[in-house]
Design a protein around this motif. Structure first.
Motif, PDB file in Angstrom:
ATOM      1  N   ILE A   1     -76.680 -14.255  14.571  1.00 13.01           N
ATOM      2  CA  ILE A   1     -76.345 -14.203  13.147  1.00 13.01           C
ATOM      3  C   ILE A   1     -77.636 -14.065  12.344  1.00 13.01           C
ATOM      4  O   ILE A   1     -78.525 -14.914  12.454  1.00 13.01           O
ATOM      5  N   HIS A   2     -77.736 -12.988  11.550  1.00 18.83           N
ATOM      6  CA  HIS A   2     -78.853 -12.931  10.611  1.00 18.83           C
ATOM      7  C   HIS A   2     -78.355 -13.460   9.272  1.00 18.83           C
ATOM      8  O   HIS A   2     -77.507 -12.861   8.626  1.00 18.83           O
ATOM      9  N   TRP A   3     -78.909 -14.592   8.896  1.00 18.65           N
ATOM     10  CA  TRP A   3     -78.526 -15.270   7.654  1.00 18.65           C
ATOM     11  C   TRP A   3     -79.491 -14.829   6.552  1.00 18.65           C
ATOM     12  O   TRP A   3     -80.600 -15.323   6.459  1.00 18.65           O
ATOM     13  N   PHE A   4     -79.032 -13.867   5.755  1.00 24.16           N
ATOM     14  CA  PHE A   4     -79.846 -13.428   4.619  1.00 24.16           C
ATOM     15  C   PHE A   4     -79.881 -14.536   3.572  1.00 24.16           C
ATOM     16  O   PHE A   4     -78.846 -15.077   3.186  1.00 24.16           O
TER      17      PHE A   4
ATOM     18  N   ALA B   1     -87.872 -11.509   9.491  1.00 24.41           N
ATOM     19  CA  ALA B   1     -86.749 -12.259  10.069  1.00 24.41           C
ATOM     20  C   ALA B   1     -85.703 -11.302  10.636  1.00 24.41           C
ATOM     21  O   ALA B   1     -85.165 -11.522  11.729  1.00 24.41           O
ATOM     22  N   LEU B   2     -85.415 -10.237   9.896  1.00 23.30           N
ATOM     23  CA  LEU B   2     -84.428  -9.265  10.370  1.00 23.30           C
ATOM     24  C   LEU B   2     -84.934  -8.558  11.632  1.00 23.30           C
ATOM     25  O   LEU B   2     -84.159  -8.302  12.565  1.00 23.30           O
ATOM     26  N   CYS B   3     -86.216  -8.250  11.675  1.00 25.29           N
ATOM     27  CA  CYS B   3     -86.788  -7.635  12.879  1.00 25.29           C
ATOM     28  C   CYS B   3     -86.667  -8.568  14.078  1.00 25.29           C
ATOM     29  O   CYS B   3     -86.394  -8.130  15.209  1.00 25.29           O
ATOM     30  N   TYR B   4     -86.835  -9.851  13.838  1.00 24.12           N
ATOM     31  CA  TYR B   4     -86.689 -10.833  14.914  1.00 24.12           C
ATOM     32  C   TYR B   4     -85.249 -10.863  15.422  1.00 24.12           C
ATOM     33  O   TYR B   4     -85.004 -10.921  16.627  1.00 24.12           O
ATOM     34  N   THR B   5     -84.289 -10.811  14.500  1.00 24.31           N
ATOM     35  CA  THR B   5     -82.883 -10.798  14.893  1.00 24.31           C
ATOM     36  C   THR B   5     -82.567  -9.555  15.713  1.00 24.31           C
ATOM     37  O   THR B   5     -81.831  -9.617  16.709  1.00 24.31           O
TER      38      THR B   5
ATOM     39  N   CYS C   1     -83.085 -16.801  10.064  1.00 20.42           N
ATOM     40  CA  CYS C   1     -83.225 -16.659   8.610  1.00 20.42           C
ATOM     41  C   CYS C   1     -84.703 -16.669   8.241  1.00 20.42           C
ATOM     42  O   CYS C   1     -85.556 -17.052   9.038  1.00 20.42           O
ATOM     43  N   GLN C   2     -84.990 -16.226   7.047  1.00 22.16           N
ATOM     44  CA  GLN C   2     -86.354 -16.322   6.531  1.00 22.16           C
ATOM     45  C   GLN C   2     -86.686 -17.796   6.305  1.00 22.16           C
ATOM     46  O   GLN C   2     -85.841 -18.578   5.888  1.00 22.16           O
ATOM     47  N   GLU C   3     -87.917 -18.151   6.584  1.00 19.75           N
ATOM     48  CA  GLU C   3     -88.349 -19.537   6.419  1.00 19.75           C
ATOM     49  C   GLU C   3     -88.240 -19.987   4.963  1.00 19.75           C
ATOM     50  O   GLU C   3     -88.685 -19.286   4.048  1.00 19.75           O
ATOM     51  N   GLU C   4     -87.631 -21.131   4.773  1.00 18.02           N
ATOM     52  CA  GLU C   4     -87.577 -21.768   3.462  1.00 18.02           C
ATOM     53  C   GLU C   4     -88.340 -23.090   3.556  1.00 18.02           C
ATOM     54  O   GLU C   4     -88.370 -23.724   4.607  1.00 18.02           O
ATOM     55  N   ILE C   5     -88.946 -23.519   2.451  1.00 18.00           N
ATOM     56  CA  ILE C   5     -89.892 -24.641   2.539  1.00 18.00           C
ATOM     57  C   ILE C   5     -89.525 -25.843   1.684  1.00 18.00           C
ATOM     58  O   ILE C   5     -90.170 -26.889   1.789  1.00 18.00           O
ATOM     59  N   PHE C   6     -88.499 -25.737   0.857  1.00 21.03           N
ATOM     60  CA  PHE C   6     -88.200 -26.823  -0.076  1.00 21.03           C
ATOM     61  C   PHE C   6     -87.086 -27.718   0.456  1.00 21.03           C
ATOM     62  O   PHE C   6     -86.281 -27.323   1.302  1.00 21.03           O
TER      63      PHE C   6
ATOM     64  N   SER D   1     -86.368 -19.993  11.986  1.00 26.64           N
ATOM     65  CA  SER D   1     -86.866 -19.747  10.626  1.00 26.64           C
ATOM     66  C   SER D   1     -88.150 -18.943  10.726  1.00 26.64           C
ATOM     67  O   SER D   1     -89.149 -19.414  11.279  1.00 26.64           O
ATOM     68  N   ILE D   2     -88.135 -17.741  10.182  1.00 29.20           N
ATOM     69  CA  ILE D   2     -89.242 -16.797  10.343  1.00 29.20           C
ATOM     70  C   ILE D   2     -89.957 -16.590   9.009  1.00 29.20           C
ATOM     71  O   ILE D   2     -89.328 -16.182   8.021  1.00 29.20           O
ATOM     72  N   PRO D   3     -91.271 -16.850   8.944  1.00 31.86           N
ATOM     73  CA  PRO D   3     -92.010 -16.598   7.700  1.00 31.86           C
ATOM     74  C   PRO D   3     -91.936 -15.115   7.316  1.00 31.86           C
ATOM     75  O   PRO D   3     -91.926 -14.246   8.188  1.00 31.86           O
TER      76      PRO D   3
END
Length: 549
Positions: A11-14, A25-29, A119-124, A149-151
């Motif tokens: 699952i690629h979670w945009f 992140a999408l390339c990793y998926t 998904c793209q890395e989130e930090i908060f 989680s991918i930066p």
């Protein structure tokens, strides 16, 4: 259910990466899916954000106003279109991510397979809490899964920064070391229709066979997201807007704006000289709304600037666009280091200050009814368009915090609601800087003289007259200081203070109304947007030749 899905479900979670071009992140998926399994792109309108009834605790501002929600809806629609062109699709849902992923797992009967959520890395903390909730919910079902989680939201790779223990607490040493030792990664190509992104040709049959009701066509409306009729009617485009003509959310428009600004109009040549403007779409790049939701990557913009320097001309202006992307990086890396302290009342510097609660003054500030024309014009533009110039943001921040003495977090929360380009790090740290509670500026408080700023950056009063039309007939002499008019002068221009335009809500002789700057420390008119206030020479930046995941 008689049949279940077997294999690997990727699952690629945009989230805040609503693009195909340069999306790590999408390339990793895609790499995961190249070894087999189904790649399922998903976007979730989180009910904790996209709902007019979700309010902040301090100011009762919404987490996301209807204008930005509409912008995200457009971006998601554009993303779906671009995915479909690659032979893929996009499942769009509304609700809590942990519940939605549970529904997907149950419908596809994934108890005997592995689920990879990328998904793209989130930090908060809010986003990290959601990650934890997703993990807990899927674990409770006995599902084998991995959350990756991918930066991918910054100019520079955080793993290659030359610092131990996080970035410095001030910008100058960060800039010096990064520009000296680091290289910007080359943007990654967008997937094509023969890449691993393509869905199986019989995906709908597969879903039907396992009794799964996942829909690749559903897109919510603003009403579905909880916005009312008044909200929806409020987002019509104002002809005075400084946003590009016919702008929309989405990667397609973002790329076209970069092309227009840099290549078609050569506006980047004069950016350094025009960036403090306030009228029109071309005085600044206007890339920020698309950067904020990940419709375009900072690396792509920097690469286009570099190409322009190679093919046309290199100047302070071309460098300055990349420099401001570096400032954006710094704010994000600084936020990674200090976490939730960027939201604290005392800021990252731990400066305890007393704020005067005054809901009447706060409402006047929000409505653009303070009696200070430059402040009112900027706030009205923000309300009507979701945008405000950098110069305007500095002034309205200074006015709220210093002249009105209100808690800086009130302003930060209101900006979160109304800004099209709301970015957590940039918004909250800029407000901290303006309030003098940020380590970025050493806790220094910079007071803006509102009248002096008005006469410097809106000398003719054109901007004030544009957004405060009731002042249209006020002479140039008084356009920025209408409180200085006597009764005769008010009658001549048909503007009576307190009747046609507000009287100043605080005394101009004390609060920013004098032409002479107030003496309050150093840098009375320095920028809160760029946390380096002294002489800034043109720097440099470099690109890697090859970028790998």
């Amino acid at each position: 259910m008689t049949n279940g899905f077997s294999g690997v479900l990727n699952i690629h979670w945009f989230r805040n990466d609503l693009r195909l071009l340069d999306n790590p992140a999408l390339c990793y998926t895609r790499q995961l899916s190249s070894n087999g399994g189904i790649l399922l792109p998903v976007f979730i309108f989180q009910s904790s954000v996209y709902d007019s009834n979700v309010k902040t605790k301090l100011s009762s501002s919404r987490r996301c106003g209807p204008r930005r929600a509409q912008f995200i809806l457009e971006a998601v629609a554009d993303l779906r279109h671009n995915l479909e062109r690659c032979g893929s699709g996009l499942i769009v849902k509304v609700g809590k991510p942990e519940i939605i992923f549970e529904e997907i797992a149950r419908q596809m009967d994934c108890t005997s397979v592995v689920i990879n959520i990328v998904c793209q890395e989130e930090i908060f903390s809010d986003e990290l809490y959601i990650n934890g909730a997703v993990s807990s919910r899927l674990k409770s079902l006995g599902i084998k899964f991995n959350l990756h989680s991918i930066p991918g939201s910054t100019l520079y790779d955080k793993s290659k920064l030359p610092f131990e223990g996080g970035v410095p607490d001030t910008f100058s040493p960060f800039r010096k070391e990064v520009e000296k030792h680091c290289k910007i990664g080359t943007p990654l190509d967008a997937p094509s229709n023969d890449d691993g992104l393509k869905l199986p040709h019989n995906i709908h049959g597969i879903l039907k066979d396992i009794g799964c009701s996942l829909d690749y066509t559903y897109t919510p409306t603003l009403a579905d997201l909880g916005y009312n009729k008044e909200d929806i009617e409020s987002i019509c485009v104002d002809p005075r807007s400084a946003m590009p003509k016919d702008y929309r959310g989405g990667e397609t428009f973002a790329i076209s704006r970069v092309k227009e600004y840099i290549w078609d109009k050569d506006l980047i040549q004069t950016y350094f000289d025009t960036r403090n403007g306030m009228i029109g779409s071309d005085y600044s790049t206007k890339f920020a709304p698309w950067l904020a939701c990940g419709c375009i990557s900072p690396r792509y913009i920097a690469r286009e600037c570099s190409r322009y320097e190679e093919l046309r001309v290199k100047s302070k202006s071309t460098y300055w666009v990349v420099f401001e992307l570096l400032v954006r990086d710094y704010f994000r890396f600084f936020s990674m280091k200090h976490g939730d302290a960027i939201f604290y009342r005392s800021g990252t510097v731990g400066q305890k200050r007393e704020w005067a609660p005054n809901p009447i003054h706060f409402q006047a500030w929000k409505d653009g009814m303070t009696g200070y024309p430059l402040i009112d014009a900027n706030m009205r533009e923000l309300l009507k368009t979701g945008f405000m110039s950098n110069r305007g943001r500095q002034n309205v921040c200074s006015f709220l915090v210093i002249e009105l003495g209100l808690d800086w977090r009130l302003g930060a929360e209101f900006f979160e609601e109304v800004l099209l380009d709301y970015d957590v790090s940039s918004n909250w740290l800029n407000w901290q800087n303006g309030a003098g509670v940020s380590l970025c500026t050493g806790g220094r408080l910079n007071r803006f003289n509102i009248v002096k700023q008005s006469k410097t950056y809106d000398e003719s009063g054109a901007y004030v007259r544009l957004w405060c039309p009731e002042l249209q007939n006020v002479s140039d002499e008084f356009i920025h200081t209408p409180w200085l008019m006597n009764e005769k002068e008010m009658n001549e221009c048909n503007v009576v203070l307190g009747r046609d335009y507000p009287s100043p809500i605080v005394d101009p002789d004390v609060h920013g109304g004098s032409v002479r700057p107030k003496k309050q420390g150093k840098g009375t008119t320095s920028s809160i947007a760029l946390p380096v206030m002294k002489s800034l020479s043109t720097g440099s930046y470099q690109f890697d030749q090859i970028q790998s995941i």
